[in-house]
Design a protein around this motif. Structure first.
Motif, PDB file in Angstrom:
ATOM      1  N   ARG A   1      -6.476  -5.176  -1.210  1.00 17.23           N
ATOM      2  CA  ARG A   1      -5.367  -5.193  -2.045  1.00 17.23           C
ATOM      3  C   ARG A   1      -4.632  -6.184  -1.671  1.00 17.23           C
ATOM      4  O   ARG A   1      -3.528  -5.947  -0.776  1.00 17.23           O
ATOM      5  CB  ARG A   1      -5.757  -3.911  -2.433  1.00 17.23           C
ATOM      6  CG  ARG A   1      -4.350  -3.223  -3.773  1.00 17.23           C
ATOM      7  CD  ARG A   1      -4.624  -1.974  -3.689  1.00 17.23           C
ATOM      8  NE  ARG A   1      -3.335  -1.321  -4.880  1.00 17.23           N
ATOM      9  CZ  ARG A   1      -4.007  -1.319  -6.177  1.00 17.23           C
ATOM     10  NH1 ARG A   1      -5.227  -1.656  -6.694  1.00 17.23           N
ATOM     11  NH2 ARG A   1      -3.280  -1.176  -7.239  1.00 17.23           N
ATOM     12  N   LYS A   2      -3.665  -6.585  -2.739  1.00 13.57           N
ATOM     13  CA  LYS A   2      -2.795  -7.261  -2.701  1.00 13.57           C
ATOM     14  C   LYS A   2      -1.540  -6.344  -4.047  1.00 13.57           C
ATOM     15  O   LYS A   2      -1.638  -7.409  -5.071  1.00 13.57           O
ATOM     16  CB  LYS A   2      -3.025  -9.109  -3.812  1.00 13.57           C
ATOM     17  CG  LYS A   2      -3.651  -9.208  -2.108  1.00 13.57           C
ATOM     18  CD  LYS A   2      -4.084 -11.071  -3.235  1.00 13.57           C
ATOM     19  CE  LYS A   2      -5.261 -11.685  -1.901  1.00 13.57           C
ATOM     20  NZ  LYS A   2      -5.714 -12.882  -2.523  1.00 13.57           N
ATOM     21  N   ASP A   3      -1.114  -5.723  -3.247  1.00 12.80           N
ATOM     22  CA  ASP A   3      -0.282  -4.930  -4.016  1.00 12.80           C
ATOM     23  C   ASP A   3       1.534  -5.809  -3.764  1.00 12.80           C
ATOM     24  O   ASP A   3       2.476  -5.362  -4.441  1.00 12.80           O
ATOM     25  CB  ASP A   3       0.619  -3.747  -3.227  1.00 12.80           C
ATOM     26  CG  ASP A   3      -0.646  -3.046  -4.201  1.00 12.80           C
ATOM     27  OD1 ASP A   3      -1.279  -2.684  -5.016  1.00 12.80           O
ATOM     28  OD2 ASP A   3      -0.996  -1.703  -3.252  1.00 12.80           O
ATOM     29  N   TYR A   4       1.953  -6.098  -2.461  1.00 17.55           N
ATOM     30  CA  TYR A   4       3.395  -6.373  -2.722  1.00 17.55           C
ATOM     31  C   TYR A   4       3.649  -7.996  -2.215  1.00 17.55           C
ATOM     32  O   TYR A   4       2.341  -8.836  -1.384  1.00 17.55           O
ATOM     33  CB  TYR A   4       3.772  -5.543  -1.296  1.00 17.55           C
ATOM     34  CG  TYR A   4       3.247  -4.612  -1.207  1.00 17.55           C
ATOM     35  CD1 TYR A   4       4.080  -2.969  -2.094  1.00 17.55           C
ATOM     36  CD2 TYR A   4       2.278  -3.671  -0.320  1.00 17.55           C
ATOM     37  CE1 TYR A   4       3.369  -1.988  -2.182  1.00 17.55           C
ATOM     38  CE2 TYR A   4       1.647  -2.461  -0.435  1.00 17.55           C
ATOM     39  CZ  TYR A   4       1.925  -1.331  -1.163  1.00 17.55           C
ATOM     40  OH  TYR A   4       2.443  -0.623  -1.175  1.00 17.55           O
ATOM     41  N   GLU A   5       4.275  -8.504  -2.749  1.00 19.57           N
ATOM     42  CA  GLU A   5       5.060  -9.489  -2.196  1.00 19.57           C
ATOM     43  C   GLU A   5       6.102  -9.948  -0.819  1.00 19.57           C
ATOM     44  O   GLU A   5       5.947 -10.888  -0.433  1.00 19.57           O
ATOM     45  CB  GLU A   5       4.729 -10.840  -3.526  1.00 19.57           C
ATOM     46  CG  GLU A   5       4.647 -10.575  -5.234  1.00 19.57           C
ATOM     47  CD  GLU A   5       5.170 -11.355  -6.236  1.00 19.57           C
ATOM     48  OE1 GLU A   5       6.122 -11.215  -6.285  1.00 19.57           O
ATOM     49  OE2 GLU A   5       4.370 -12.138  -6.827  1.00 19.57           O
ATOM     50  N   LYS A   6       6.971  -8.815  -1.256  1.00 22.98           N
ATOM     51  CA  LYS A   6       8.334  -8.568  -0.633  1.00 22.98           C
ATOM     52  C   LYS A   6       8.313  -7.060  -0.136  1.00 22.98           C
ATOM     53  O   LYS A   6       7.981  -6.547  -0.909  1.00 22.98           O
ATOM     54  CB  LYS A   6       9.222  -9.322  -0.903  1.00 22.98           C
ATOM     55  CG  LYS A   6       9.178  -9.518  -2.695  1.00 22.98           C
ATOM     56  CD  LYS A   6      10.086 -10.686  -2.916  1.00 22.98           C
ATOM     57  CE  LYS A   6      10.610 -10.175  -4.326  1.00 22.98           C
ATOM     58  NZ  LYS A   6       9.314  -9.732  -5.735  1.00 22.98           N
ATOM     59  N   PHE A   7       9.322  -6.982   0.772  1.00 21.97           N
ATOM     60  CA  PHE A   7       9.250  -5.956   1.337  1.00 21.97           C
ATOM     61  C   PHE A   7      10.374  -4.586   0.398  1.00 21.97           C
ATOM     62  O   PHE A   7       9.871  -4.272  -0.104  1.00 21.97           O
ATOM     63  CB  PHE A   7       9.556  -5.673   2.763  1.00 21.97           C
ATOM     64  CG  PHE A   7       8.938  -5.785   3.652  1.00 21.97           C
ATOM     65  CD1 PHE A   7       7.434  -5.132   3.455  1.00 21.97           C
ATOM     66  CD2 PHE A   7       8.971  -7.244   4.451  1.00 21.97           C
ATOM     67  CE1 PHE A   7       6.573  -5.131   4.554  1.00 21.97           C
ATOM     68  CE2 PHE A   7       8.314  -7.140   5.952  1.00 21.97           C
ATOM     69  CZ  PHE A   7       6.864  -6.518   5.606  1.00 21.97           C
ATOM     70  N   SER A   8      10.663  -5.664  -0.915  1.00 23.20           N
ATOM     71  CA  SER A   8      11.653  -4.877  -1.842  1.00 23.20           C
ATOM     72  C   SER A   8      10.525  -4.899  -2.993  1.00 23.20           C
ATOM     73  O   SER A   8      11.769  -3.584  -3.758  1.00 23.20           O
ATOM     74  CB  SER A   8      13.129  -5.798  -2.595  1.00 23.20           C
ATOM     75  OG  SER A   8      12.039  -7.183  -2.762  1.00 23.20           O
ATOM     76  N   ASP A   9       9.371  -4.260  -2.901  1.00 25.57           N
ATOM     77  CA  ASP A   9       8.067  -4.063  -4.206  1.00 25.57           C
ATOM     78  C   ASP A   9       8.290  -2.876  -3.594  1.00 25.57           C
ATOM     79  O   ASP A   9       7.449  -2.195  -4.379  1.00 25.57           O
ATOM     80  CB  ASP A   9       7.164  -5.000  -4.226  1.00 25.57           C
ATOM     81  CG  ASP A   9       7.454  -7.124  -4.561  1.00 25.57           C
ATOM     82  OD1 ASP A   9       8.289  -6.318  -4.912  1.00 25.57           O
ATOM     83  OD2 ASP A   9       6.549  -7.506  -4.677  1.00 25.57           O
TER      84      ASP A   9
END
Ligand code: GLU
Length: 557
Positions: free
Chosen positions: A421-429
């Protein structure tokens, strides 16, 4: 008549060494055939610009892939522009991205036998070289004041000739040594200029590793090589350093192309072989207001500062990969073919560089990062996320600290499988997306906004579905597909059709179809119409917490 030597000795009375002595002190490097010696040579004038990270990455990669040497040199000869402490910051920020020099300046110490690697500490070395240029009659003192130079510029502008200090406009170029000595003795301040033999009518052929052969106007300006503050200008300093430090290829921004003829003439005059040059494309963006391409700007674009990517928590390897797509046109295809390979296995080449200004494309960076983060295993993800959170998001760090297992199982939903699953682009998400798992945040969420249930649904139906869902709870004992069948059956019990087509024909006969029924549960449990796989969410929360949520939702309806 005074000789050149007398003039040189008057200017640099303490300089006793010669270029030969320097050659002995800095022996030619013994490296395997084809090994490149590259450097990153920033000025300590502020934060690490994204373009500088790009430049450093290119230098680093060419050295590494050829088993050569990559070194860091601090170019601080323009001391007016220096911002204290930024040299160390640059080293640290590059280290964040895995770009660590083999030798050179490290912010708090130096390593390597070709030092010092800070230009302001190399003043003596430059003086030795300039003294020899004076002896050869190829450098002279210039006593022009600021005002005189300003006047000269005005005259040249009025006469529509190229501005600068050259030929007939070079007021002090043709004085005799006696005259120079006289003025120096009078205490008149001066700089030292290179005496060019070039001519504006001539062209020079210069080779660039990226652009191939270039035809440039010969240098004919008597540029300043030594300033009144006792330090050289960039033109002269880089020349001396790259010579004695044994740089094989200078990788620097394309804004330096126009000064290349100066550098080539200087190398020739010094009797040194010039290194190869590769002028890197400048990173551009499409201006949001005008739609035109322009340089990435510190003032207008947050992504111009490398600190932006660190703050936002982009995976460092994602940023590096993205910059490599800007660098080499074949990198992306390589990455597709070798999704699991480390970038160090890719071989950069100068002939695959694009020539026109590379466009910085945020959506592309986001995609690369998303893909990368989706393919991390849960331990790597948690480790990196924690490192980031400790610096930039204290509450997320506290969540991980208080229950790392819970955090790992949350971010592990639909991970470690073929199509993660591609949930996050970066840790701030991350925090925003996982908040609802935590009871206190869930309570706050359902208080803040009415839950997004379908408005046409009767509240009694919602309550009945939720009660039945808890009463018939059987999550832990089942696999996903049998649990799903249970959910269909649950829907049927509350008049949600189990066949979409049938439902579409007679919608008035039903409360909805079974996906609508599952949606009621999802909204109640996750406080949102969207969530990662509900079955996995429920397994993590457990029956007790699910039941508590159901009661809270019912009370709020
Ligand atoms: N100090 C120069 C700059 O920051 C370095 C250029 C070079 O790499 O030679 O632009």
């Amino acid at each position: 008549m005074a000789t050149n030597k007398e003039l040189a000795d008057l200017i640099f009375p303490d300089v006793k060494e010669t270029i030969k002595d320097l050659e002995k002190r800095y022996p030619v490097r013994q490296l395997p055939e084809g090994a490149e010696v590259t450097r990153f040579a920033p000025s300590p004038t502020g934060f690490l610009h994204t373009g500088s990270l790009f430049t450093a990455l290119i230098a680093y990669s060419f050295a590494k892939q050829s088993h050569g040497v990559y070194y860091f040199r601090l170019e601080d000869t323009d001391q007016k522009r220096e911002i204290a402490g930024t040299g160390l910051d640059l080293v640290k920020q590059l280290k964040n991205f895995g770009i660590v020099a083999d030798e050179g300046y490290y912010g708090d110490h130096e390593e390597g036998i070709y030092g010092p690697y800070v230009q302001s500490q190399r003043a003596n070395i430059y003086k030795v070289c300039i003294k020899e240029l004076i002896k050869k009659g190829r450098a002279y003192p210039d006593f022009c004041s600021k005002e005189e130079l300003e006047q000269l510029r005005e005259v040249q502008q009025a006469n529509k000739v190229v501005p600068g200090y050259y030929g007939e406009y070079a007021k002090y170029r043709t004085l005799s040594n006696d005259e120079y000595i006289q003025l120096i003795k009078e205490g008149k301040p001066y700089v030292i200029r290179f005496k060019s033999k070039g001519n504006a009518e001539n062209h020079v052929k210069a080779h660039d590793e990226i652009r191939g052969d270039m035809d440039l106007t010969e240098n004919y300006q008597d540029i300043v090589i030594y300033k009144a503050d006792g330090l050289p200008t960039y033109h002269f300093a880089h020349l001396v350093d790259d010579h004695f430090m044994g740089t094989t290829v200078i990788t620097r921004g394309e804004e330096w192309i126009s000064s290349l003829p100066i550098h080539l003439e200087l190398f020739e005059t010094m009797g040194w072989k010039a290194p190869r040059y590769a002028h890197l494309p400048v990173i551009m963006v499409n201006d949001k207001d005008t739609g035109n391409k322009r340089k990435l700007s510190k003032r207008k674009d947050p992504e111009a500062a490398v600190s932006y990517f660190l703050q936002e928590g982009y995976p460092k390897d994602g940023v590096i990969r993205y910059l490599l797509t800007i660098a080499n046109s074949n990198f992306e295809a390589w990455m597709m073919e070798n999704p699991k390979a480390p970038v160090s296995e890719f071989t950069l080449s100068f002939d695959k560089f694009s020539l026109d200004g590379a466009l910085f494309d945020m959506p592309k960076l986001n995609n690369i990062s998303k893909e990368l983060l989706a393919n991390y295993d849960k331990t790597t993800f948690t480790d990196e996320c924690y490192e980031w959170a400790k610096e930039y998001n204290a509450s997320l760090a506290a969540r991980i600290d208080s229950n790392r297992d819970l955090f790992e199982s949350i971010i592990n939903i639909e991970r470690e499988q073929e199509k993660p699953r591609k949930d996050y682009e970066k840790f701030s998400d991350v925090e925003e997306k996982i908040k609802f798992f935590y009871p206190e945040d869930y309570n706050a969420l359902i208080k803040a906004n009415p839950l997004p249930f379908n408005e046409s649904l009767n509240h009694d139906v919602i309550k009945a579905v939720l009660d039945d869902f808890i009463a018939s709870w059987n999550v832990e004992a089942q696999d996903e597909s049998s649990w799903f069948n249970d959910m269909k059956a649950l829907g049927t019990r509350h008049n949600f059709c189990d066949d979409r087509k049938v439902y579409k024909k007679n919608p008035a006969d039903y409360n909805g179809w079974y996906a609508d029924c599952i949606s009621i549960i999802r909204i109640a449990i996750c406080a949102s119409t969207q969530s990662p796989k509900l079955f996995d969410v429920l397994k993590i929360l457990g029956k007790e917490e699910a039941a508590r949520r159901v009661e809270a939702v019912k009370a709020a309806l």
